[in-house]
Write a protein that holds these residues in place. Structure first.
Motif, PDB file in Angstrom:
ATOM      1  N   THR A 179       9.227  12.257  -1.249  1.00 23.10           N
ATOM      2  CA  THR A 179       8.531  12.168  -2.532  1.00 23.10           C
ATOM      3  C   THR A 179       8.598  10.716  -3.010  1.00 23.10           C
ATOM      4  O   THR A 179       9.368   9.903  -2.476  1.00 23.10           O
ATOM      5  CB  THR A 179       9.182  13.119  -3.565  1.00 23.10           C
ATOM      6  OG1 THR A 179      10.596  12.939  -3.506  1.00 23.10           O
ATOM      7  CG2 THR A 179       8.864  14.568  -3.251  1.00 23.10           C
ATOM      8  N   ASP A 180       7.783  10.392  -4.036  1.00 22.38           N
ATOM      9  CA  ASP A 180       7.644   8.992  -4.442  1.00 22.38           C
ATOM     10  C   ASP A 180       8.994   8.355  -4.786  1.00 22.38           C
ATOM     11  O   ASP A 180       9.791   8.938  -5.521  1.00 22.38           O
ATOM     12  CB  ASP A 180       6.678   8.889  -5.618  1.00 22.38           C
ATOM     13  CG  ASP A 180       5.237   9.059  -5.157  1.00 22.38           C
ATOM     14  OD1 ASP A 180       4.999   9.064  -3.931  1.00 22.38           O
ATOM     15  OD2 ASP A 180       4.352   9.192  -6.027  1.00 22.38           O
ATOM     16  N   ASN A 181       9.205   7.162  -4.275  1.00 19.12           N
ATOM     17  CA  ASN A 181      10.450   6.425  -4.492  1.00 19.12           C
ATOM     18  C   ASN A 181      10.162   4.951  -4.268  1.00 19.12           C
ATOM     19  O   ASN A 181       9.091   4.597  -3.771  1.00 19.12           O
ATOM     20  CB  ASN A 181      11.519   6.939  -3.507  1.00 19.12           C
ATOM     21  CG  ASN A 181      11.159   6.637  -2.069  1.00 19.12           C
ATOM     22  OD1 ASN A 181      11.433   5.560  -1.562  1.00 19.12           O
ATOM     23  ND2 ASN A 181      10.481   7.575  -1.390  1.00 19.12           N
ATOM     24  N   HIS A 191       0.865  -1.182   0.000  1.00 19.85           N
ATOM     25  CA  HIS A 191       0.000   0.000   0.000  1.00 19.85           C
ATOM     26  C   HIS A 191       0.905   1.236   0.000  1.00 19.85           C
ATOM     27  O   HIS A 191       1.771   1.390   0.859  1.00 19.85           O
ATOM     28  CB  HIS A 191      -0.898  -0.015   1.246  1.00 19.85           C
ATOM     29  CG  HIS A 191      -2.025   0.968   1.180  1.00 19.85           C
ATOM     30  ND1 HIS A 191      -1.815   2.332   1.219  1.00 19.85           N
ATOM     31  CD2 HIS A 191      -3.366   0.802   1.059  1.00 19.85           C
ATOM     32  CE1 HIS A 191      -2.979   2.952   1.137  1.00 19.85           C
ATOM     33  NE2 HIS A 191      -3.940   2.044   1.031  1.00 19.85           N
ATOM     34  N   HIS A 192       0.680   2.129  -0.968  1.00 20.78           N
ATOM     35  CA  HIS A 192       1.560   3.289  -1.169  1.00 20.78           C
ATOM     36  C   HIS A 192       1.646   4.189   0.079  1.00 20.78           C
ATOM     37  O   HIS A 192       2.715   4.723   0.397  1.00 20.78           O
ATOM     38  CB  HIS A 192       1.014   4.069  -2.375  1.00 20.78           C
ATOM     39  CG  HIS A 192       1.845   5.227  -2.802  1.00 20.78           C
ATOM     40  ND1 HIS A 192       2.947   5.096  -3.608  1.00 20.78           N
ATOM     41  CD2 HIS A 192       1.735   6.549  -2.546  1.00 20.78           C
ATOM     42  CE1 HIS A 192       3.478   6.287  -3.824  1.00 20.78           C
ATOM     43  NE2 HIS A 192       2.760   7.199  -3.192  1.00 20.78           N
ATOM     44  N   ILE A 193       0.544   4.330   0.786  1.00 17.01           N
ATOM     45  CA  ILE A 193       0.539   5.226   1.958  1.00 17.01           C
ATOM     46  C   ILE A 193       1.294   4.587   3.134  1.00 17.01           C
ATOM     47  O   ILE A 193       2.036   5.261   3.846  1.00 17.01           O
ATOM     48  CB  ILE A 193      -0.922   5.575   2.359  1.00 17.01           C
ATOM     49  CG1 ILE A 193      -1.618   6.327   1.217  1.00 17.01           C
ATOM     50  CG2 ILE A 193      -0.983   6.394   3.646  1.00 17.01           C
ATOM     51  CD1 ILE A 193      -0.933   7.603   0.781  1.00 17.01           C
ATOM     52  N   ALA A 242       3.742   2.638   2.733  1.00 20.40           N
ATOM     53  CA  ALA A 242       5.148   2.749   2.336  1.00 20.40           C
ATOM     54  C   ALA A 242       5.699   4.147   2.634  1.00 20.40           C
ATOM     55  O   ALA A 242       6.827   4.279   3.108  1.00 20.40           O
ATOM     56  CB  ALA A 242       5.290   2.426   0.854  1.00 20.40           C
ATOM     57  N   HIS A 243       4.902   5.189   2.383  1.00 13.01           N
ATOM     58  CA  HIS A 243       5.377   6.540   2.725  1.00 13.01           C
ATOM     59  C   HIS A 243       5.762   6.590   4.216  1.00 13.01           C
ATOM     60  O   HIS A 243       6.800   7.120   4.582  1.00 13.01           O
ATOM     61  CB  HIS A 243       4.298   7.589   2.442  1.00 13.01           C
ATOM     62  CG  HIS A 243       4.373   8.164   1.050  1.00 13.01           C
ATOM     63  ND1 HIS A 243       5.505   8.764   0.563  1.00 13.01           N
ATOM     64  CD2 HIS A 243       3.447   8.246   0.054  1.00 13.01           C
ATOM     65  CE1 HIS A 243       5.285   9.186  -0.679  1.00 13.01           C
ATOM     66  NE2 HIS A 243       4.040   8.875  -1.021  1.00 13.01           N
ATOM     67  N   LEU A 244       4.923   6.013   5.065  1.00 17.07           N
ATOM     68  CA  LEU A 244       5.218   5.999   6.515  1.00 17.07           C
ATOM     69  C   LEU A 244       6.492   5.219   6.815  1.00 17.07           C
ATOM     70  O   LEU A 244       7.339   5.655   7.592  1.00 17.07           O
ATOM     71  CB  LEU A 244       4.049   5.373   7.284  1.00 17.07           C
ATOM     72  CG  LEU A 244       2.769   6.187   7.363  1.00 17.07           C
ATOM     73  CD1 LEU A 244       1.615   5.335   7.872  1.00 17.07           C
ATOM     74  CD2 LEU A 244       2.983   7.384   8.301  1.00 17.07           C
ATOM     75  N   VAL A 277       1.176  13.486   4.078  1.00 20.35           N
ATOM     76  CA  VAL A 277       0.769  14.628   3.239  1.00 20.35           C
ATOM     77  C   VAL A 277       1.409  14.481   1.863  1.00 20.35           C
ATOM     78  O   VAL A 277       2.608  14.629   1.712  1.00 20.35           O
ATOM     79  CB  VAL A 277       1.199  15.983   3.872  1.00 20.35           C
ATOM     80  CG1 VAL A 277       0.092  16.594   4.679  1.00 20.35           C
ATOM     81  CG2 VAL A 277       2.468  15.865   4.706  1.00 20.35           C
ATOM     82  N   SER A 278       0.566  14.168   0.861  1.00 20.08           N
ATOM     83  CA  SER A 278       1.106  13.956  -0.485  1.00 20.08           C
ATOM     84  C   SER A 278       0.224  14.682  -1.484  1.00 20.08           C
ATOM     85  O   SER A 278      -0.612  15.503  -1.108  1.00 20.08           O
ATOM     86  CB  SER A 278       1.143  12.456  -0.777  1.00 20.08           C
ATOM     87  OG  SER A 278      -0.166  11.975  -0.874  1.00 20.08           O
ATOM     88  N   GLY A 279       0.413  14.346  -2.772  1.00 23.03           N
ATOM     89  CA  GLY A 279      -0.398  14.981  -3.802  1.00 23.03           C
ATOM     90  C   GLY A 279      -1.858  14.536  -3.728  1.00 23.03           C
ATOM     91  O   GLY A 279      -2.760  15.268  -4.116  1.00 23.03           O
TER      92      GLY A 279
HETATM   93 ZN    ZN Z   1       3.280   9.187  -2.847  1.00 26.03          ZN
END
Ligand code: ZN
Ligand code: KG4
Length: 333
Positions: free
Chosen positions: A296-298, A110-112, A114-116, A135-137
């Motif tokens: 940012t996305d990676n 899950h992308h969110i 992963a951000h965490l 907080v993303s796009g």
């Molecule tokens: Zn993202």
């Protein structure tokens, strides 16, 4: 354990390799930003086509940088939700094909989440429980995190996401896409107190709203005595940062947490980082924010999350779906 991560949920084609869950061996991000900038935002069909062209060269580059071959990979992690459907499909199809050919597990991420988890790469000492703001796009989500995989959504945006507000307001100000970095740059020369933009604090809820601020920016720009763009950019940034910090601290206090975790593209904002760190240290709270390249996305964040799942969760079969929209919820035990 060597995990290869793949991220294609939006306009970044990314691959990274992580050893033992935390050690980043390489991270490659091919950004399509310049192409989408011509249109003022991401064009989904264009994004998918570019992922098809870029993904294999990006994977090859990651392996070369880490001095590894595909035979060295233990498992593959890939973003399968949420994101642009066509864009996600490119990464997921490639991951499944590689997994099948190599006979190794493929872990949907899950992308969110992963951000965490990007925070664990640079802050391996980080521990839950915590209050977390993503907080993303596309998201402004405030969570209470009890432990790994146990997420309670406290509130989210009712209209624009924080990053979306940066992008849309930058456009109004005539600044280039993506708006976050452009506004941060313009704001360096401006006065954050020039205009007292509204702060939608909405007491009694953990929800956010940025559409009123966007309208206020529009009206300010339309005035004959409109202040210079750097002043508008600095005042806008101050309003967003103020709301994000105050609401996150209020949530942490309410939940009795002493750790605050920030993630997502907007967490790359230097002014937000500074304000959140000051607010946390005043209250004796720990504050974790990834470095800008991991905000940012990676794909490093995907590989790290997949490593955690590989060790602690059941591994699904190759028939998992691609899901454009799905809130982050707790993992079933
Ligand atoms: Zn993202
Ligand atoms: O997490 P991300 O790379 O992609 C999504 O998952 O959406 O976030 C992208 C968002 C964009 O809206 C961009 O303008 C914003 O993050 N952003 C920033 C900064 N760098 C990127 N916003 C404020 N300040 C920045 N320095």
């Amino acid at each position: 354990m060597i995990v290869l991560g793949i991220e294609t949920s939006c306009d970044e084609t990314a691959c990274a390799i992580v050893q033992d869950g935390r050690k980043l061996l390489c991270t490659v991000v091919a950004s399509q930003m310049e192409e989408h900038a011509n249109y003022g935002g991401v064009v989904p069909e264009l994004a998918s086509r570019r992922h098809v062209e870029l993904l294999i060269p990006v994977i090859r580059q990651a392996l070369a940088e880490a001095n590894l071959t595909l035979k060295d990979i233990t498992a593959i992690g890939v973003t399968n939700r949420p994101g642009l459907l066509g864009a996600l499909l490119v990464g997921v199809t490639a991951a499944k094909a590689l997994g099948q050919a190599l006979g190794i597990p493929v872990i949907p991420v899950h992308h969110i989440e992963a951000h965490l988890y990007a925070n664990f790469i640079t802050h391996p000492e980080m521990e839950f429980p915590a209050t977390a703001l993503v907080v993303s796009g596309g998201h402004t989500d405030l969570f209470d995190i009890e432990s790994h995989g146990v997420y309670r959504l406290l509130g989210r945006t009712r209209d624009d996401a924080a990053g979306e507000a940066f992008d849309k307001c930058a456009r109004l100000m005539g600044l280039p896409y993506p708006g976050g970095p452009s506004i941060q740059e313009a704001a360096k020369l401006g006065d954050p107190k020039a205009i007292a933009f509204p702060r939608a604090l909405m007491p009694g809820t953990h929800a956010f709203s940025f559409s009123g601020l966007k309208t206020a920016v529009k009206y300010a720009l339309a005035k004959p005595d409109c202040p210079p763009v750097p002043d508008i950019a600095a005042s806008f940034q101050a309003a967003v940062v103020d709301v994000l910090v105050r609401k996150t601290i209020a949530a942490a206090k309410e939940c009795g947490r002493s750790t605050v975790v920030l993630a997502g593209g907007v967490a790359a904002n230097a002014s937000l980082k500074q304000a959140m760190e000051v607010a946390c240290s005043r209250r004796g709270m720990r504050c974790y924010i990834p470095p800008p390249s991991l905000c940012t996305d990676n794909a490093a964040m995907i590989a790290t999350t997949a490593s955690f799942h590989y060790l602690h969760r059941p591994i699904p079969g190759l028939d998992f779906a691609v899901i454009p929209s799905e809130p982050l919820s707790s993992h079933a035990e």
